[in-house]
Design a protein around this motif. Structure first.
Motif, mmCIF file in Angstrom:
data_model
loop_
_atom_site.group_PDB
_atom_site.id
_atom_site.type_symbol
_atom_site.label_atom_id
_atom_site.label_comp_id
_atom_site.label_asym_id
_atom_site.label_seq_id
_atom_site.Cartn_x
_atom_site.Cartn_y
_atom_site.Cartn_z
ATOM 1 N N TYR A 1 2.920 -41.973 -31.287
ATOM 2 C CA TYR A 1 3.602 -42.432 -30.069
ATOM 3 C C TYR A 1 3.835 -41.252 -29.122
ATOM 4 O O TYR A 1 4.259 -40.179 -29.552
ATOM 5 C CB TYR A 1 4.936 -43.096 -30.424
ATOM 6 N N SER B 1 2.549 -44.552 -24.634
ATOM 7 C CA SER B 1 2.995 -45.432 -25.715
ATOM 8 C C SER B 1 4.422 -45.085 -26.096
ATOM 9 O O SER B 1 4.827 -43.922 -26.066
ATOM 10 C CB SER B 1 2.072 -45.295 -26.924
ATOM 11 N N LEU C 1 7.790 -45.839 -28.769
ATOM 12 C CA LEU C 1 8.473 -46.397 -29.938
ATOM 13 C C LEU C 1 9.965 -46.299 -29.678
ATOM 14 O O LEU C 1 10.469 -45.226 -29.334
ATOM 15 C CB LEU C 1 8.126 -45.602 -31.205
ATOM 16 N N SER D 1 13.320 -46.358 -31.587
ATOM 17 C CA SER D 1 13.729 -46.156 -32.968
ATOM 18 C C SER D 1 15.228 -46.426 -33.084
ATOM 19 O O SER D 1 16.013 -45.978 -32.254
ATOM 20 C CB SER D 1 13.390 -44.710 -33.315
ATOM 21 N N VAL E 1 1.432 -49.751 -25.305
ATOM 22 C CA VAL E 1 2.023 -49.906 -26.626
ATOM 23 C C VAL E 1 3.531 -49.673 -26.522
ATOM 24 O O VAL E 1 3.973 -48.637 -26.035
ATOM 25 C CB VAL E 1 1.407 -48.905 -27.621
ATOM 26 N N ARG F 1 6.758 -50.504 -29.130
ATOM 27 C CA ARG F 1 7.218 -51.121 -30.376
ATOM 28 C C ARG F 1 8.679 -50.815 -30.580
ATOM 29 O O ARG F 1 9.167 -49.741 -30.229
ATOM 30 C CB ARG F 1 6.388 -50.615 -31.564
ATOM 31 N N ILE F 2 9.357 -51.798 -31.143
ATOM 32 C CA ILE F 2 10.804 -51.705 -31.295
ATOM 33 C C ILE F 2 11.167 -51.846 -32.762
ATOM 34 O O ILE F 2 10.961 -52.896 -33.360
ATOM 35 C CB ILE F 2 11.503 -52.804 -30.461
ATOM 36 N N ASP F 3 11.649 -50.776 -33.322
ATOM 37 C CA ASP F 3 12.163 -50.751 -34.691
ATOM 38 C C ASP F 3 13.263 -51.820 -34.802
ATOM 39 O O ASP F 3 14.197 -51.827 -33.993
ATOM 40 C CB ASP F 3 12.733 -49.332 -34.863
#
Lengths: 446, 446, 446, 446
Positions: A135, A218, A220, A222, A264, A266-268
């Motif tokens: 990421y 991208s 992430l 967290s 991209v 994304r989600i923890d």
């Protein structure tokens, strides 16, 4: 090759030193950087403590640098933006200074607020793990009190949903979060962006979030389950500067296009929120209500004429006896649009006016949703943004073929605008007032 | 121009008719299609009820079609896959049949299980809203009992995380969900894929999810807070077929590449789970333990030699007195890899063996996590998948430059594999056994 | 004039010393007493630490006594009962020993387990507050893991509900709790009771609870929200002694009458249970299941003939492959009644038999209720006891005029036994088997 | 032989008829009685519906009586008290009227509000079960919204804790609850009490609760987990009458002694509160704040001089701009004591003044506690009452030997007042202002 940076201004010194220590001892970290706002007493104390430590028989195992922030911008108030940008400059060039003893360019830059009492090595590990997975950006997010984060929700998220509804921006969990990790190429891209370098105030986080999305990095997000414990503001008044500068940052970007090509993100997944957070109340309600009648000027009342009836009359009545139920979601959004066109961050009457409107909005939210419990309140925030970005998406493409949201734009498979969501929509879209023409802002005009 | 399809086999007829009624009355729906597995009694009752309704003085306001599913595949067991694919065929060609009175091609195809007792018009509205926003695929997801969904978690999600860790696949909430909406171009793309059309059994949902991801369609996962109430299976034994066919579907795809280019995948935030779901227990534990000693053959014991010691000995001991604590996450993943290479869905000994292993795994999960409460259990599932996809990502690129996860692949900004996450990782990565060479499966070989 | 006593056997020494320290520093405490089970290593370490402290330049500010417990009973196993009774003797006579320097008789005696890690000054304060309000006895109660406390629920509470349903006994929150405070007159009354002084084993808590109720002492149950953190038992096997001795204590009292005259019993309201407690699992399920097939003898199988069919056959089957769903509430209660008549605490076959039955009962409860979540499990426990004491009350007075439950017993206002609760009772009374004649035990025979 | 009575005034007729039906069909019920406040339209509709039903071919299976309430009191406003007392008269004498066809005196009288939408047969069953167990009185209690029940908490419970701290009264869960069951001897005792018969207004519930305690009747509080759903009041203004009459009832009893001899009082354990109740907000905050500046008179301002500075000045300031944080627990208790001495329920200025104080108190509670979540709010209520009754108990016996709280009053075992709870008490006793001499009210003067 990671550098951890703590920007600071006036903080509890033992907390700052404890956090420096945690960073130094982390095996993914190569150096720590402290950037102070000014050479104030806090700065001097921290400087002295670091000196003392390094001259002791147990010096820091890794370099710990301390700098006063450089004045990098020219127009806006010097603030956290200059501090973070100073750190980015240091990061990029550090290996060129022989004195630093870095044999190669640094690869990752972490930022953490210096006053986080719940900081531990996991913050760094999670960010490094995310970067190791490829990421470009790792942002931390965490549970927050239901009365916290009202600049984020009412200003930044509402603005993102209105202006760039089909992009990833309205889906970023905590767009104003200051705990994050950039890879080198992100730092390079941000530093090449003059508007980032000019954003020397509280608007800096908005800029980072926005340009990372615009450039397609991208991301992430967290999750830090214990949350971010730190010094609290006293009352909503303390947040006026932050509010104005965060709004102004969104406003300054309102004509910026953001590609709808996928990125991209994304989600923890989050975990249940600890009761110490659900049970915290973030501000003094009685004291905040008083803000509604303070500091009125004749010019403010004049400026109110630009606003829809409901917002205008409500705010005037509230100057005599507190009212706030008028400032519902729809009233706030309609006022927000006027503010996007007219707000002037350098004009004290405008600053005071947006502040009062936001205070009314926060009180409305508190009385209507927070009193019903933590989960109701959080859900109300989320649904407000979801409704907005959906409604806005529909509007932007009304009467025009809408593009599918994928990377291979195909032709001929249009979603028909003639079948809007049924009135009793399951998304609970509240009827919004007729909107002003979308040409005045937003991306459809391009 | 939306068609709502209910596949069915042997269901409670009043529930099916109620759901048909809800669909017919929705103003986004143009027609309803019922696809029965066979001409059984349930089929005949539903057929008769529809006839009667249409011949009454209050006939359905829109066309309600009923079909027996066509045998479209040739090898696999005829099942739900033939049913859903039959619906896709009908959908694509419906406007060409003058009898259907569709003036233009249908645009969206919805699927809902016919036996959902909590079905209401919101399911359809949310899907239509998502499609109107431009999403190619809208999948519903919902809260589930902590002991439900163990084929999803242990088989499909584990497989996706192992095989395609850097794609969107491990992040799909409910990859086996049968409540979804496809736009026409998705249906066209899926029908053009022979492996989809050949997947006539329970593996069909895996195929739909996989190929939508592979083809880069945009995905919205929409939350249904009340959950999906439907007929329950009696015990884990009922799930054996489903388990085997879902595993076989993943296995059949194991050499398929999935591009790491970003796709749009958005997840509607969830809300607190109602207590009727958190308090539900999905299967009979005592009865399920008995499965561990049933139907053993000498050949099954021989096949166990292919597995690591821990799995092999544990399962043998469990045939004498129930054990399951040996089947922890690591033991299951190591067994999973052997199964990917050797499982044969047409071989009853293999089917019984994977079933016993999975029963042990579900008992392990139940005793270790479910007993600690709903949120602990769900978190254990989520973290298992997160750990796997992280660990697997690291492995795939060990010693090789890893590609950043964004659309403009840049060069020269490599994440160094030499700085792996620290051992005391905040993601809690359990030590995994040394992995078999990644060339045997997975995408790195291509 | 309060004395705080910590009975101990083999504990973590630093925890014990920390708790002594907390007690010494509390301004309501005049002296601390440690009573050790034997002169073991733990005893010697604590003894030495206290000596050292007292010889240091910062000695304890108040007397800290340490004793080995006296053998006060003659028949039962020497255990915690001798320890606590030794403390009571010390308490009563302390002022008569000039060396103790107590100018007057001590007024209150507190007991706390020596190994409580969550002990703090609030435990003492709450007990002293209660005593200051005039309560004879203050008992602490606290939230517990849903798999903890199964001797309390299945043995003590079930016994109290069966034997003395119309008294305050079934309403005592934690009848086996060892954290409590007695006023002097309570200590005097208990010491005058030979059966208390003879109860040298784990049954002591039952005796204290029972005789305080029988003698009509007023009781406050005070809530400790953080719970009692202490050393955990390894598996259910460790609890066999405790189970047998607690059951035997109830059994020994079964012919004792308890007046139904009202007593004061107040319960401090509880607060939400912290997740560290709701998420704790108290024992190893897999290991505990194995207990069902261990240590069988032919005589045990013979003794099973005394039990109803369901209990007998279920337990025999469980010796071959674990079963436990047969041991539902009704099966347990019917077995409990047989045990009340026949159990012999000195007979190892009986001890092993009651233990296996209880293990089956705990597994039944765990699988049926704990898996559905903490609140379901606690509610199942509570409702079992409520149902029993209600049903038992009805039975005891069947066909006879029932006495109103108040202090002025009136005549002529009989509740009619001919209108029992309706079958679909809101209290969810499960159908119980026909009960054995109540003449064999219980109070109605007198 | 049970009679179920529904008092009513102006209710939703179908709800009333549904509840009558439920009662008629319950097998413990012999007859139903409806008591209307006046012969209004609601009365006529219900009357007609019952007539119609009884003349149909499916008449009620048991007698359903309907009456207009008799004017039994002479001074106070005719209201719910006359209604309930009319029902008691009917109950006592019903068997003497041959037309009623009761062969013997009725044994139990149930009361339920006529408008309960969540009423079902379990309410009756639970009450009958409790009566069958020998309880003289069964009161239902149930979960309530955190902003509901503020007359109960701030007026009745505070009053009970201040005036009769050592009795069972402060421990009654819902002392104003109108859902309860009396046995015949309770009805006889209440009807023999002139103050009950004279309490024709909202104060009737207070009277029933108080005299049942004073006469030592045994009490079971039975939990109804689904709660009581009924018509909501519009805003706090609607509660003014209820507030004044409930306060006046407590005030009228302030010199009544209550024996400290124990009585039986058992509380069925509660279960987790459903989210529909935790998420409900009971009143309009913005509208209620306006009450603070309405209807002021010069005389009200004069009466404020009787109050402590903090209450006086706070309320005056609040008439100009809303304040409420001054009305904390201590300020409310000090004002309450003045009100006990001076309030006059027939004087409109006093009524308006107590109302404004209570509005400020409710706003204080809402802003300080409700915003922190349901459990925090409920805990704040509970702890306020616990603190008060503890502090008050201490005061009453200051310098005097305190009596133990049990039935055999012993001598010589005094709790020493010289060891008060430590300042950092675990019960969180807030420092209260020095109290006015206890001789002015309360029981110590006798």
């Amino acid at each position: 090759m990671a550098l951890v940076c703590f920007p600071f201004k006036k903080e509890r010194v033992p907390t700052v030193l404890r956090n420096v220590d945690i960073a130094v001892r982390h095996n993914c970290v190569d150096a720590v950087l402290l950037v102070g706002a000014t050479k104030n007493e806090c700065y001097r104390k921290i400087y002295a403590a670091i000196e003392a430590k390094n001259n002791s028989d147990q010096p820091y195992a890794k370099p710990v640098h301390i700098l006063v922030q450089t004045r990098l911008a020219t127009v806006l108030r010097p603030g956290k933006g200059d501090g973070m940008n100073t750190a980015m400059q240091f990061f990029l060039n550090a290996h060129e200074q022989p004195a630093n003893h870095f044999t190669e360019p640094l690869k990752r830059l972490h930022f953490y607020d210096a006053d986080i009492e719940s900081f531990d090595h996991n913050w760094i590990t999670k960010a490094e793990d995310g970067a190791a997975l490829g990421y470009d950006v790792v942002r931390h997010y965490f549970p927050r009190s239901s009365t916290d984060a009202q600049v984020t929700w009412q200003v930044t998220k509402v603005g993102f949903a209105l202006l760039w509804p089909r992009t990833t921006l309205p889906w970023v969990q905590q767009p104003l979060g200051g705990e994050l990790c950039f890879t080198r190429r992100v730092v390079e891209a941000l530093m090449a962006e003059p508007r980032v370098m000019q954003q020397s105030d509280w608007g800096i986080d908005t800029m980072y979030t926005f340009f990372c999305a615009q450039k397609g990095f991208s991301l992430l997000e967290s999750y830090v389950p214990q949350g971010k414990m730190h010094a609290l503001y006293g009352g909503l008044r303390d947040l006026k500067n932050m509010l104005c500068e965060c709004f102004a940052a969104v406003q300054s970007l309102r004509h910026e296009p953001v590609s709808e090509e996928p990125t991209v993100h994304r989600i923890d997944p989050a975990t249940p929120v600890p009761s110490c957070i659900t049970e915290k109340i973030g501000y003094d309600i009685e004291k905040s209500m008083r803000l509604l009648r303070e500091k009125w000027t004749a010019r403010q009342k004049g400026l109110l004429e630009l606003f829809p009836e409901k917002a205008k009359c409500g705010l005037l009545r509230a100057s005599e006896w507190p009212e706030f139920m008028f400032m519902d979601e729809q009233c706030w959004v309609s006022a927000y649009k006027v503010l996007l066109d007219h707000f002037n961050v350098f004009d004290e009457d405008w600053r005071e006016l947006i502040f009062k409107m936001w205070v009314a909005r926060v009180l409305n939210y508190t009385m209507r949703h927070v009193t019903r419990g933590y989960h109701c309140a959080l859900q109300a925030n989320t649904e407000m943004v979801t409704r907005l970005h959906m409604r806005r998406t529909m509007e932007l493409f009304e009467g025009k073929p809408m593009q599918p949201l994928d990377r291979k734009v195909s032709s001929g498979h249009l979603c028909t605008p003639e079948s809007p969501p049924s009135p009793s929509s399951s998304w609970g879209i509240e009827p919004l007032q007729p909107l002003s023409p979308v040409t005045s802002y937003g991306r459809s005009e391009r």
